[in-house]
Design a protein around this motif. Structure first.
Motif, PDB file in Angstrom:
ATOM      1  N   PRO A 205      39.526  30.591  38.927  1.00  0.00           N
ATOM      2  CA  PRO A 205      39.895  30.666  37.505  1.00  0.00           C
ATOM      3  C   PRO A 205      41.316  31.155  37.308  1.00  0.00           C
ATOM      4  O   PRO A 205      41.822  31.969  38.082  1.00  0.00           O
ATOM      5  CB  PRO A 205      38.884  31.670  36.945  1.00  0.00           C
ATOM      6  CG  PRO A 205      38.553  32.544  38.104  1.00  0.00           C
ATOM      7  CD  PRO A 205      38.580  31.654  39.316  1.00  0.00           C
ATOM      8  N   GLU A 206      41.950  30.673  36.253  1.00  0.00           N
ATOM      9  CA  GLU A 206      43.294  31.114  35.890  1.00  0.00           C
ATOM     10  C   GLU A 206      43.254  32.265  34.890  1.00  0.00           C
ATOM     11  O   GLU A 206      44.238  32.970  34.712  1.00  0.00           O
ATOM     12  CB  GLU A 206      44.096  29.958  35.292  1.00  0.00           C
ATOM     13  CG  GLU A 206      44.312  28.802  36.261  1.00  0.00           C
ATOM     14  CD  GLU A 206      45.078  27.657  35.613  1.00  0.00           C
ATOM     15  OE1 GLU A 206      45.349  27.740  34.386  1.00  0.00           O
ATOM     16  OE2 GLU A 206      45.395  26.690  36.313  1.00  0.00           O
ATOM     17  N   TYR A 207      42.101  32.442  34.223  1.00  0.00           N
ATOM     18  CA  TYR A 207      42.007  33.502  33.215  1.00  0.00           C
ATOM     19  C   TYR A 207      40.558  33.896  32.994  1.00  0.00           C
ATOM     20  O   TYR A 207      39.626  33.169  33.358  1.00  0.00           O
ATOM     21  CB  TYR A 207      42.616  33.043  31.889  1.00  0.00           C
ATOM     22  CG  TYR A 207      41.831  31.958  31.198  1.00  0.00           C
ATOM     23  CD1 TYR A 207      40.812  32.259  30.299  1.00  0.00           C
ATOM     24  CD2 TYR A 207      42.100  30.609  31.450  1.00  0.00           C
ATOM     25  CE1 TYR A 207      40.086  31.259  29.670  1.00  0.00           C
ATOM     26  CE2 TYR A 207      41.375  29.608  30.835  1.00  0.00           C
ATOM     27  CZ  TYR A 207      40.365  29.937  29.938  1.00  0.00           C
ATOM     28  OH  TYR A 207      39.639  28.947  29.332  1.00  0.00           O
ATOM     29  N   PHE A 208      40.371  35.073  32.403  1.00  0.00           N
ATOM     30  CA  PHE A 208      39.085  35.518  31.880  1.00  0.00           C
ATOM     31  C   PHE A 208      39.292  36.011  30.462  1.00  0.00           C
ATOM     32  O   PHE A 208      40.376  36.498  30.113  1.00  0.00           O
ATOM     33  CB  PHE A 208      38.481  36.643  32.720  1.00  0.00           C
ATOM     34  CG  PHE A 208      37.671  36.165  33.895  1.00  0.00           C
ATOM     35  CD1 PHE A 208      36.720  35.181  33.745  1.00  0.00           C
ATOM     36  CD2 PHE A 208      37.861  36.707  35.151  1.00  0.00           C
ATOM     37  CE1 PHE A 208      35.963  34.741  34.822  1.00  0.00           C
ATOM     38  CE2 PHE A 208      37.122  36.273  36.231  1.00  0.00           C
ATOM     39  CZ  PHE A 208      36.167  35.291  36.065  1.00  0.00           C
ATOM     40  N   VAL A 209      38.259  35.885  29.646  1.00  0.00           N
ATOM     41  CA  VAL A 209      38.295  36.383  28.271  1.00  0.00           C
ATOM     42  C   VAL A 209      37.336  37.567  28.165  1.00  0.00           C
ATOM     43  O   VAL A 209      36.151  37.439  28.493  1.00  0.00           O
ATOM     44  CB  VAL A 209      37.883  35.291  27.260  1.00  0.00           C
ATOM     45  CG1 VAL A 209      37.934  35.846  25.845  1.00  0.00           C
ATOM     46  CG2 VAL A 209      38.778  34.066  27.404  1.00  0.00           C
ATOM     47  N   LEU A 210      37.835  38.709  27.730  1.00  0.00           N
ATOM     48  CA  LEU A 210      36.990  39.892  27.585  1.00  0.00           C
ATOM     49  C   LEU A 210      35.984  39.680  26.468  1.00  0.00           C
ATOM     50  O   LEU A 210      36.329  39.218  25.379  1.00  0.00           O
ATOM     51  CB  LEU A 210      37.844  41.121  27.289  1.00  0.00           C
ATOM     52  CG  LEU A 210      38.854  41.536  28.369  1.00  0.00           C
ATOM     53  CD1 LEU A 210      39.627  42.753  27.909  1.00  0.00           C
ATOM     54  CD2 LEU A 210      38.165  41.806  29.695  1.00  0.00           C
ATOM     55  N   LYS A 211      34.744  40.038  26.722  1.00  0.00           N
ATOM     56  CA  LYS A 211      33.696  39.905  25.717  1.00  0.00           C
ATOM     57  C   LYS A 211      33.822  40.970  24.631  1.00  0.00           C
ATOM     58  O   LYS A 211      33.367  40.774  23.506  1.00  0.00           O
ATOM     59  CB  LYS A 211      32.319  40.016  26.376  1.00  0.00           C
ATOM     60  CG  LYS A 211      32.038  38.965  27.433  1.00  0.00           C
ATOM     61  CD  LYS A 211      31.899  37.586  26.823  1.00  0.00           C
ATOM     62  CE  LYS A 211      31.460  36.577  27.883  1.00  0.00           C
ATOM     63  NZ  LYS A 211      31.363  35.216  27.345  1.00  0.00           N
ATOM     64  N   ARG A 212      34.429  42.105  24.976  1.00  0.00           N
ATOM     65  CA  ARG A 212      34.568  43.207  24.026  1.00  0.00           C
ATOM     66  C   ARG A 212      35.997  43.740  24.103  1.00  0.00           C
ATOM     67  O   ARG A 212      36.560  43.863  25.195  1.00  0.00           O
ATOM     68  CB  ARG A 212      33.574  44.326  24.372  1.00  0.00           C
ATOM     69  CG  ARG A 212      33.622  45.528  23.458  1.00  0.00           C
ATOM     70  CD  ARG A 212      32.479  46.475  23.769  1.00  0.00           C
ATOM     71  NE  ARG A 212      32.515  46.974  25.133  1.00  0.00           N
ATOM     72  CZ  ARG A 212      33.224  48.033  25.522  1.00  0.00           C
ATOM     73  NH1 ARG A 212      33.974  48.681  24.656  1.00  0.00           N
ATOM     74  NH2 ARG A 212      33.177  48.440  26.780  1.00  0.00           N
TER      75      ARG A 212
END
Length: 207
Positions: free
Chosen positions: A53-60
């Motif tokens: 993956p190039e990125y992650f999105v924080l859930k909180r």
């Protein structure tokens, strides 16, 4: 002395942060191998940058992030300072690639972040003196269980190791059990602590 890095979604102190990437998870399904087996220590291979993956999105939303954490897509993510310690102690051994950590509304998290694929392997756990759980499930033939599996007791993380075994690296996955455990050396633990970095918790092993 050896330390276990207590990566766990069960233990409340296991360094888990809810973060995901729907596009990457769809991509994972299309791969011809289980990438989670690689990034969680079961299989040892160099990953193609097309497969990570190039990125992650924080859930909180968070005001800050630890320097080492485990995202919900099973990948271990480290800060630039943590990456530097890994590379200083195990130069050229492990695979790390740049990632962006995104927040839903506030934009990217400041700083440089890296996905981590720990490449070193060893078998040092002494099962008879460790806190483990045995699963009696598995394939059954005529009602007889043909295989049991041994896992870490995630609420205790009391692992005994054979200190006479030469690992040769400062960060490694131990594959003695059916579930891999992430270990590090004294030197690695001390470098992280002295730098004041926030890490997935360390627990000293029993020799």
């Amino acid at each position: 002395m050896t330390y276990v890095i207590t990566v766990s979604s069960v233990n409340p102190r296991g360094g888990f942060i809810k973060a995901g990437n729907a596009e990457w998870m769809k991509h994972v399904v299309s791969l011809d191998f289980d990438i989670s087996d690689v990034i969680q220590g079961k299989e040892n291979r160099l990953l193609s940058l097309d497969d990570v993956p190039e990125y992650f999105v924080l859930k909180r939303a968070r005001t800050d992030l630890p320097d080492m954490f485990w995202g919900s897509a099973q990948l271990i993510i480290v800060s630039e300072r943590y990456r530097d310690i890994i590379e200083d102690l195990d130069p050229g051994v492990h695979q790390m690639w740049p990632m962006e950590i995104r927040r839903r509304r506030a934009g990217p998290v400041p700083g440089k972040w890296f996905g981590l694929n720990v490449r070193a392997r060893a078998k040092t756990i002494v099962k008879e003196r460790s806190s483990v759980q045995v699963s009696r499930g598995g394939t059954q033939v005529f009602g007889i269980v043909t295989r049991s599996m041994t896992f870490i007791d995630h609420m205790k993380f009391n692992l005994a190791v054979d200190e006479t075994i030469e690992v040769g690296h400062n960060l490694w996955w131990d594959n003695t059990l059916d579930e891999a455990a992430l270990f590090c050396s004294d030197a690695f633990h001390d470098a992280v602590v002295e730098a004041g970095l926030k890490s997935i918790p360390f627990k000293k092993c029993v020799s």
